[in-house]
Design an enzyme around this catalytic site. Structure first.
Site, PDB file in Angstrom:
ATOM      1  N   SER A  28      62.931  27.516  22.597  1.00  0.00           N
ATOM      2  CA  SER A  28      62.423  27.513  23.976  1.00  0.00           C
ATOM      3  C   SER A  28      62.911  28.772  24.678  1.00  0.00           C
ATOM      4  CB  SER A  28      62.981  26.283  24.706  1.00  0.00           C
ATOM      5  OG  SER A  28      62.720  26.372  26.090  1.00  0.00           O
ATOM      6  N   TYR A  49      69.913  20.732  27.578  1.00  0.00           N
ATOM      7  CA  TYR A  49      68.709  21.219  26.873  1.00  0.00           C
ATOM      8  C   TYR A  49      68.925  22.668  26.433  1.00  0.00           C
ATOM      9  CZ  TYR A  49      63.726  22.176  26.000  1.00  0.00           C
ATOM     10  OH  TYR A  49      62.519  22.527  25.433  1.00  0.00           O
TER      11      TYR A  49
HETATM   12  N1  LIG Z   1      56.484  21.804  26.963  1.00  0.00           N
HETATM   13  C1  LIG Z   1      57.219  22.885  27.213  1.00  0.00           C
HETATM   14  O1  LIG Z   1      57.159  23.462  28.323  1.00  0.00           O
HETATM   15  C2  LIG Z   1      58.103  23.458  26.158  1.00  0.00           C
HETATM   16  C3  LIG Z   1      58.643  24.741  26.367  1.00  0.00           C
HETATM   17  C4  LIG Z   1      59.473  25.285  25.401  1.00  0.00           C
HETATM   18  C5  LIG Z   1      59.749  24.572  24.257  1.00  0.00           C
HETATM   19  N2  LIG Z   1      59.211  23.323  24.073  1.00  0.00           N
HETATM   20  C6  LIG Z   1      59.541  22.619  22.848  1.00  0.00           C
HETATM   21  O2  LIG Z   1      58.349  22.233  22.200  1.00  0.00           O
HETATM   22  C7  LIG Z   1      58.637  21.125  21.330  1.00  0.00           C
HETATM   23  C8  LIG Z   1      57.575  20.047  21.497  1.00  0.00           C
HETATM   24  O3  LIG Z   1      57.659  19.505  22.772  1.00  0.00           O
HETATM   25  P1  LIG Z   1      56.377  19.134  23.645  1.00  0.00           P
HETATM   26  O4  LIG Z   1      56.418  19.983  24.857  1.00  0.00           O
HETATM   27  O5  LIG Z   1      55.158  19.105  22.809  1.00  0.00           O
HETATM   28  O6  LIG Z   1      56.791  17.663  24.141  1.00  0.00           O
HETATM   29  P2  LIG Z   1      56.286  16.184  23.791  1.00  0.00           P
HETATM   30  O7  LIG Z   1      54.825  16.077  24.009  1.00  0.00           O
HETATM   31  O8  LIG Z   1      57.209  15.302  24.534  1.00  0.00           O
HETATM   32  O9  LIG Z   1      56.549  16.074  22.229  1.00  0.00           O
HETATM   33  C9  LIG Z   1      57.810  15.819  21.683  1.00  0.00           C
HETATM   34  C10 LIG Z   1      57.620  15.077  20.391  1.00  0.00           C
HETATM   35  O10 LIG Z   1      58.883  14.843  19.778  1.00  0.00           O
HETATM   36  C11 LIG Z   1      58.969  13.476  19.394  1.00  0.00           C
HETATM   37  N3  LIG Z   1      60.376  13.066  19.428  1.00  0.00           N
HETATM   38  C12 LIG Z   1      61.190  13.055  20.498  1.00  0.00           C
HETATM   39  N4  LIG Z   1      62.398  12.585  20.151  1.00  0.00           N
HETATM   40  C13 LIG Z   1      62.343  12.298  18.827  1.00  0.00           C
HETATM   41  C14 LIG Z   1      63.259  11.758  17.907  1.00  0.00           C
HETATM   42  N5  LIG Z   1      64.508  11.425  18.266  1.00  0.00           N
HETATM   43  N6  LIG Z   1      62.861  11.570  16.630  1.00  0.00           N
HETATM   44  C15 LIG Z   1      61.610  11.904  16.248  1.00  0.00           C
HETATM   45  N7  LIG Z   1      60.695  12.416  17.079  1.00  0.00           N
HETATM   46  C16 LIG Z   1      61.050  12.604  18.370  1.00  0.00           C
HETATM   47  C17 LIG Z   1      58.093  12.734  20.401  1.00  0.00           C
HETATM   48  O11 LIG Z   1      57.554  11.519  19.902  1.00  0.00           O
HETATM   49  P3  LIG Z   1      58.252  10.085  20.065  1.00  0.00           P
HETATM   50  O12 LIG Z   1      58.686   9.983  21.492  1.00  0.00           O
HETATM   51  O13 LIG Z   1      57.186   9.142  19.655  1.00  0.00           O
HETATM   52  O14 LIG Z   1      59.397  10.113  19.113  1.00  0.00           O
HETATM   53  C18 LIG Z   1      56.946  13.726  20.563  1.00  0.00           C
HETATM   54  O15 LIG Z   1      55.994  13.549  19.545  1.00  0.00           O
HETATM   55  C19 LIG Z   1      60.069  20.679  21.675  1.00  0.00           C
HETATM   56  O16 LIG Z   1      60.959  21.235  20.734  1.00  0.00           O
HETATM   57  C20 LIG Z   1      60.304  21.331  23.035  1.00  0.00           C
HETATM   58  O17 LIG Z   1      61.676  21.533  23.288  1.00  0.00           O
HETATM   59  C21 LIG Z   1      58.392  22.754  25.005  1.00  0.00           C
END
Ligand SMILES: NC(=O)c1ccc[n+]([C@@H]2O[C@H](COP(=O)([O-])OP(=O)(O)OC[C@H]3O[C@@H](n4cnc5c(N)ncnc54)[C@H](OP(=O)(O)O)[C@@H]3O)[C@@H](O)[C@H]2O)c1
Length: 240
Positions: free
Chosen positions: A143, A156
């Site tokens: 991130s 985070y």
């Molecule tokens: N959105 C942003 O602005 C942003 C920016 C920079 C980086 N990121 C990174 O992008 C990645 C994806 O995030 P996203 O934004 O797409 O968010 P998201 O839609 O909340 O997706 C996160 C995924 O991780 C799964 N997850 C969470 N905890 C888990 C666990 N303990 N075991 C297994 N699976 C788990 C969730 O599913 P379940 O809840 O069903 O387990 C969900 O499928 C993350 O690494 C995040 O830090 C996001």
């Protein structure tokens, strides 16, 4: 010039929603067989069915990546169903926001257990498959918070800074095995993690969308095996 990824096998964590879901579907569209991991069965099942509609094999396993035994079971089952991984997308993570003194220690610790130890457990389970094949691609979704802390994100940010260190060292370690380790550092993306129940309002061109990241990952994976992009930052065009 690049390589065809059709027929490869990718394991994707956090594949039930957001960036992980979009990436699983983009890979399936390219003919990649996908193994999906997250905690919520119905979301994984829906992504698996959609992936299969592109003519690839899809397998899903419910697992909490913070627990190594659940991860090991899921990865073994995926290897049996799809074959060893050519590609690992380490995407699953949780967000945790609040001022340092307001956040309870258990929440602080849990962020690291999922984001750091979870990524460690998954990578530890998958890496031997790649070393055995003397080939592989690992994409770490860190991130912009892993490069620069922001107020209210100490746990985070700490977790994502840890991912940078782990990834950099791992990358140096496995280059000799023809394993490419890419770190992606997105800024704000329109997903539940970033926007919670406000997400529906963010599906416009002002915000980066999960599909943008997915398209970029596909392009990284298609690079000739002699080259990789070790670090990259993804920003939305418009400031907000
Ligand atoms: N959105 C942003 O602005 C942003 C920016 C920079 C980086 N990121 C990174 O992008 C990645 C994806 O995030 P996203 O934004 O797409 O968010 P998201 O839609 O909340 O997706 C996160 C995924 O991780 C799964 N997850 C969470 N905890 C888990 C666990 N303990 N075991 C297994 N699976 C788990 C969730 O599913 P379940 O809840 O069903 O387990 C969900 O499928 C993350 O690494 C995040 O830090 C996001």
């Amino acid at each position: 010039m690049g390589q065809d990824i059709k027929g490869k096998v990718a394991y994707i964590t956090g594949a039930g929603s957001g960036i992980g879901r979009a990436t699983a579907l983009a890979l399936a569209q390219e003919g990649v067989h996908v193994g999906l991991i997250a905690r919520t069965k119905n979301k994984l099942e829906a992504v698996a069915r959609e992936a299969e509609s592109h003519g690839v094999k899809a397998n899903y396993k419910v697992a909490d990546i913070a627990h190594s035994e659940q991860v090991n079971q899921a990865i073994t089952s995926m290897e049996n169903n799809l074959g060893p991984a050519d590609i690992l997308i380490n995407n699953a993570a949780i967000g945790a926001y609040g001022n340092f003194l307001d956040m309870d220690p258990d929440t602080w610790k849990h962020t690291l257990e999922v984001n750091v130890f979870g990524t460690y457990h998954v990578t530890r389970a998958v890496l031997p498959q790649m070393i055995k094949k003397n080939q592989g691609d690992i994409l770490m979704i860190s991130s912009s918070n892993g490069l620069k802390g922001t107020a209210g994100s100490t746990s985070y940010s700490a977790s994502k800074f840890a991912i940078q260190g782990m990834t950099e060292a791992l990358m140096q370690e496995v280059r000799k095995n023809n394993i490419r380790v890419f770190t992606l550092n997105p800024s704000l993306v329109a997903t539940e993690l970033a926007f919670g129940d406000q997400l529906a309002e963010k599906n416009d061109d002002k915000y980066m969308q999960p599909e943008d990241l997915a398209e970029y990952m596909v392009s990284l994976l298609k690079l000739h095996p002699r080259i990789f992009i070790k670090q990259s930052l993804q920003w939305a065009t418009n400031p907000f």
